[in-house]
Scaffold this active site. Structure first.
Site, mmCIF file in Angstrom:
data_model
loop_
_atom_site.group_PDB
_atom_site.id
_atom_site.type_symbol
_atom_site.label_atom_id
_atom_site.label_comp_id
_atom_site.label_asym_id
_atom_site.label_seq_id
_atom_site.Cartn_x
_atom_site.Cartn_y
_atom_site.Cartn_z
ATOM 1 C CE LYS A 185 -8.905 4.367 -10.472
ATOM 2 N NZ LYS A 185 -9.072 3.017 -9.854
ATOM 3 N NE ARG A 224 -13.831 6.427 -7.055
ATOM 4 C CZ ARG A 224 -12.521 6.348 -6.905
ATOM 5 N NH1 ARG A 224 -11.737 7.155 -7.558
ATOM 6 N NH2 ARG A 224 -12.028 5.469 -6.111
ATOM 7 N NE ARG A 267 -3.027 0.282 -3.238
ATOM 8 C CZ ARG A 267 -4.137 0.783 -3.757
ATOM 9 N NH1 ARG A 267 -4.110 1.325 -4.950
ATOM 10 N NH2 ARG A 267 -5.264 0.735 -3.095
ATOM 11 N NE ARG A 277 -5.415 3.641 -0.800
ATOM 12 C CZ ARG A 277 -5.869 3.809 -2.040
ATOM 13 N NH1 ARG A 277 -5.042 4.125 -3.019
ATOM 14 N NH2 ARG A 277 -7.142 3.659 -2.306
ATOM 15 N NE ARG A 333 -10.993 1.120 -2.355
ATOM 16 C CZ ARG A 333 -9.721 0.710 -2.370
ATOM 17 N NH1 ARG A 333 -9.244 -0.038 -1.400
ATOM 18 N NH2 ARG A 333 -8.935 1.074 -3.351
HETATM 19 P P1 AP5 Z 1 -2.817 1.152 -8.399
HETATM 20 O O1 AP5 Z 1 -2.116 1.795 -9.545
HETATM 21 O O2 AP5 Z 1 -2.570 1.690 -7.027
HETATM 22 O O3 AP5 Z 1 -4.392 1.014 -8.705
HETATM 23 P P2 AP5 Z 1 -5.537 2.113 -8.704
HETATM 24 O O4 AP5 Z 1 -6.457 1.742 -9.832
HETATM 25 O O5 AP5 Z 1 -4.951 3.482 -8.705
HETATM 26 O O6 AP5 Z 1 -6.206 1.725 -7.313
HETATM 27 P P3 AP5 Z 1 -6.788 2.631 -6.151
HETATM 28 O O7 AP5 Z 1 -7.086 1.657 -5.028
HETATM 29 O O8 AP5 Z 1 -5.890 3.767 -5.820
HETATM 30 O O9 AP5 Z 1 -8.066 3.107 -6.808
HETATM 31 P P4 AP5 Z 1 -9.316 3.572 -6.090
HETATM 32 O O10 AP5 Z 1 -10.047 4.068 -7.272
HETATM 33 O O11 AP5 Z 1 -10.034 2.590 -5.261
HETATM 34 O O12 AP5 Z 1 -8.746 4.585 -5.007
HETATM 35 P P5 AP5 Z 1 -8.618 6.150 -4.966
HETATM 36 O O13 AP5 Z 1 -7.351 6.480 -4.324
HETATM 37 O O14 AP5 Z 1 -8.923 6.740 -6.299
HETATM 38 O O15 AP5 Z 1 -2.432 -0.415 -8.458
HETATM 39 C C1 AP5 Z 1 -2.897 -1.302 -7.459
HETATM 40 C C2 AP5 Z 1 -1.780 -2.318 -7.137
HETATM 41 O O16 AP5 Z 1 -1.556 -3.142 -8.262
HETATM 42 C C3 AP5 Z 1 -0.420 -1.695 -6.805
HETATM 43 O O17 AP5 Z 1 0.216 -2.467 -5.830
HETATM 44 C C4 AP5 Z 1 0.354 -1.749 -8.128
HETATM 45 O O18 AP5 Z 1 1.754 -1.820 -7.910
HETATM 46 C C5 AP5 Z 1 -0.196 -3.038 -8.715
HETATM 47 N N1 AP5 Z 1 -0.283 -2.976 -10.184
HETATM 48 C C6 AP5 Z 1 -0.805 -1.971 -10.920
HETATM 49 N N2 AP5 Z 1 -0.727 -2.270 -12.218
HETATM 50 C C7 AP5 Z 1 -0.159 -3.514 -12.291
HETATM 51 C C8 AP5 Z 1 0.174 -4.383 -13.362
HETATM 52 N N3 AP5 Z 1 -0.064 -4.030 -14.625
HETATM 53 N N4 AP5 Z 1 0.713 -5.574 -13.069
HETATM 54 C C9 AP5 Z 1 0.967 -5.956 -11.792
HETATM 55 N N5 AP5 Z 1 0.690 -5.167 -10.726
HETATM 56 C C10 AP5 Z 1 0.134 -3.965 -10.984
HETATM 57 O O19 AP5 Z 1 -9.847 6.539 -4.021
HETATM 58 C C11 AP5 Z 1 -9.859 6.197 -2.643
HETATM 59 C C12 AP5 Z 1 -11.162 6.685 -2.002
HETATM 60 O O20 AP5 Z 1 -11.266 8.130 -2.143
HETATM 61 C C13 AP5 Z 1 -12.456 6.170 -2.640
HETATM 62 O O21 AP5 Z 1 -12.824 4.909 -2.131
HETATM 63 C C14 AP5 Z 1 -13.443 7.285 -2.244
HETATM 64 O O22 AP5 Z 1 -13.840 7.170 -0.906
HETATM 65 C C15 AP5 Z 1 -12.606 8.543 -2.382
HETATM 66 N N6 AP5 Z 1 -12.697 9.164 -3.726
HETATM 67 C C16 AP5 Z 1 -11.668 9.330 -4.601
HETATM 68 N N7 AP5 Z 1 -12.095 9.930 -5.731
HETATM 69 C C17 AP5 Z 1 -13.432 10.145 -5.557
HETATM 70 C C18 AP5 Z 1 -14.433 10.711 -6.397
HETATM 71 N N8 AP5 Z 1 -14.148 11.179 -7.641
HETATM 72 N N9 AP5 Z 1 -15.703 10.754 -5.927
HETATM 73 C C19 AP5 Z 1 -16.004 10.300 -4.679
HETATM 74 N N10 AP5 Z 1 -15.095 9.746 -3.846
HETATM 75 C C20 AP5 Z 1 -13.814 9.665 -4.287
#
Ligand code: AP5
Length: 216
Positions: free
Chosen positions: A13, A88, A127, A162, A173
């Site tokens: 994402k 979410r 990552r 992270r 997660r």
């Molecule tokens: P990346 O683009 O970083 O993936 P992502 O889907 O953004 O993963 P996140 O781990 O950031 O998502 P998340 O939803 O768990 O975390 P968030 O920060 O939102 O890609 C991942 C890896 O793959 C990278 O190394 C990238 O280079 C590689 N990659 C990507 N695409 C690729 C491809 N096509 N081919 C090869 N490699 C590729 O949330 C963190 C925490 O915050 C949550 O656990 C929760 O506690 C809290 N939180 C956030 N939002 C909310 C909400 N709305 N409600 C409640 N709690 C929340």
């Protein structure tokens, strides 16, 4: 554009959102990035969110909605926004509908990035993220590495893993995603707003999203 990006942790994402911002100046709004910055600043919101985030649990809906109500009213959202990691839960999606209605904003569509679990696990453990809160560039030691000394290509800051990238937190997660976030696929599907994309190459996903934007 005004879109939502859905997908499991590690689906890509953040990577896709960053590429999409180059398309028309729409702003990426990542609730995860906002929360991590708050944790780093040790603000009251950050202190409340930290425990949930470190163990891979969701931060309470009320805190997220308070944060997003303020964020969506900021002037940079007028050009458009890409919601990355929000909503979410079903309650967040219902509250978002009310919030957008109050502000007279209509969403274009909701993107669901579909990635197999084995690929997700591999991506999350490899990552690296830029530690500079104003940059937060996303790298991957296999597919898109930072500089050889581990620093960010864009801003030169160190890149880090992270706090929620331990094996235990990653698996929690993914469970949390299946229980609380995956039901949004059906929620938006029933409203006719959902577009499914297999997240193979992020560039390809971005071209497909741009294609749908053109045709809507
Ligand atoms: P990346 O683009 O970083 O993936 P992502 O889907 O953004 O993963 P996140 O781990 O950031 O998502 P998340 O939803 O768990 O975390 P968030 O920060 O939102 O890609 C991942 C890896 O793959 C990278 O190394 C990238 O280079 C590689 N990659 C990507 N695409 C690729 C491809 N096509 N081919 C090869 N490699 C590729 O949330 C963190 C925490 O915050 C949550 O656990 C929760 O506690 C809290 N939180 C956030 N939002 C909310 C909400 N709305 N409600 C409640 N709690 C929340």
């Amino acid at each position: 554009m005004k879109i939502i990006l859905l997908g499991a942790p590690g689906a890509g994402k953040g990577t896709v959102a960053k590429l999409l911002t180059e398309h028309d100046g729409s702003v990426q709004i990542s609730t995860g990035d906002i929360l991590r910055a708050a944790v780093k600043e040790e603000s009251p919101m950050g202190k409340e969110a930290k425990g949930y985030m470190d163990r891979g649990d969701l931060v309470p809906d009320a805190l997220i909605m308070q944060m997003m109500e303020v964020r969506l009213q900021q002037p940079d959202c007028r050009k458009g926004f890409i919601l990355d990691g929000f909503p979410r839960t079903i309650p967040q999606a219902e509250e978002l509908e009310k919030l957008l209605m109050r502000q007279g904003i209509r969403l274009d569509f909701v993107v669901n990035l579909e990635v197999p679990r084995a690929v997700i696990l591999d991506r999350l453990t490899t990552r690296r993220t830029c530690a500079n809160p104003d940059c937060q560039e996303i790298y991957n030691i296999k597919s898109n590495p930072p500089k050889a000394d581990g620093t960010c290509i864009k801003c030169g800051s160190p890149t880090i893993q992270r706090a929620d990238e331990t094996e235990e937190a990653i698996s929690f997660r993914l469970e949390t995603y299946m229980a609380k976030t995956a039901p949004l696929i059906d929620f938006y599907g029933k409203k006719g707003m959902l577009k499914n994309f297999e997240s193979v190459s992020s560039q390809e996903t971005v071209s497909n999203i741009k294609g749908v934007l053109k045709s809507t």
